[in-house]
Design a protein around this motif. Structure first.
Motif, PDB file in Angstrom:
ATOM      1  N   MET A  34      66.680  66.231  29.901  1.00  7.78           N
ATOM      2  CA  MET A  34      66.833  66.249  31.350  1.00  7.78           C
ATOM      3  C   MET A  34      68.272  65.902  31.727  1.00  7.78           C
ATOM      4  N   GLY A  35      68.668  66.331  32.916  1.00  8.04           N
ATOM      5  CA  GLY A  35      70.021  66.027  33.334  1.00  8.04           C
ATOM      6  C   GLY A  35      70.235  66.157  34.826  1.00  8.04           C
ATOM      7  N   VAL A  48      76.848  65.851  35.433  1.00  6.56           N
ATOM      8  CA  VAL A  48      77.039  64.453  35.789  1.00  6.56           C
ATOM      9  C   VAL A  48      76.539  63.555  34.659  1.00  6.56           C
ATOM     10  N   SER A  49      75.300  63.775  34.253  1.00  2.09           N
ATOM     11  CA  SER A  49      74.699  62.970  33.204  1.00  2.09           C
ATOM     12  C   SER A  49      73.513  63.696  32.607  1.00  2.09           C
ATOM     13  N   THR A  50      73.283  63.496  31.311  1.00  2.00           N
ATOM     14  CA  THR A  50      72.112  64.055  30.646  1.00  2.00           C
ATOM     15  C   THR A  50      71.437  62.991  29.799  1.00  2.00           C
ATOM     16  N   MET A  51      70.158  63.213  29.551  1.00  2.00           N
ATOM     17  CA  MET A  51      69.390  62.358  28.649  1.00  2.00           C
ATOM     18  C   MET A  51      68.485  63.241  27.809  1.00  2.00           C
ATOM     19  N   SER A  52      68.581  63.103  26.499  1.00  2.00           N
ATOM     20  CA  SER A  52      67.735  63.864  25.608  1.00  2.00           C
ATOM     21  C   SER A  52      66.310  63.326  25.640  1.00  2.00           C
ATOM     22  N   SER A  53      65.399  64.092  25.057  1.00  3.57           N
ATOM     23  CA  SER A  53      64.005  63.675  25.027  1.00  3.57           C
ATOM     24  C   SER A  53      63.806  62.376  24.252  1.00  3.57           C
ATOM     25  N   ASP A  54      64.714  62.078  23.323  1.00  2.00           N
ATOM     26  CA  ASP A  54      64.617  60.838  22.563  1.00  2.00           C
ATOM     27  C   ASP A  54      65.502  59.727  23.125  1.00  2.00           C
TER      28      ASP A  54
END
Length: 123
Positions: A34-35, A48-54
């Motif tokens: 997600m981001g 701006v920012s992302t976060m992986s599923s882990d």
């Protein structure tokens, strides 16, 4: 169908804070990267920012130390906490899912987007 719905935008003065929320449906949220991306008038859309599923996070240099991305998989929701806001943060902010490059700075090639939420920071 994949659906992403953002909320939490608004108008604040420089130095203020906002928290954006994005709730997803129509896909397995837990398994998805997600981001957050943004676009100001006349500017290119940018990461701006992302976060992986882990849970691995990445931030644009311009927001590092001021913004924090997080997710609550039980609520199918990703958040962006924005502190120490600056006028240059003014933009429409978009939630995105399953971007092909978690570290890429552009918005190209991303299959799923929210409708966007306006953030306005005044000086």
């Amino acid at each position: 169908e994949v659906q992403l719905v953002e909320s939490g935008g608004g108008s604040v003065q420089a130095g203020g804070s906002l928290r954006l929320s994005c709730t997803g449906s129509g896909f397995t949220f837990t398994d998805s990267d997600m981001g957050w991306y943004r676009q100001a008038p006349g500017n290119e859309c940018e990461m701006v920012s992302t976060m992986s599923s882990d849970g691995i996070t990445h931030y644009a240099a311009s927001v590092k130390g001021r913004f924090t991305i997080s997710r609550d998989n039980a609520k199918d929701t990703v958040y962006l906490q924005m502190d120490s806001l600056k006028p240059e943060d003014t933009a429409v902010y978009y939630c995105a899912a399953d971007m092909p490059d978690l570290y890429g700075g552009s918005c190209r090639g991303i299959p799923s987007w929210g409708q966007g939420t306006q953030v306005t920071v005044s000086s």
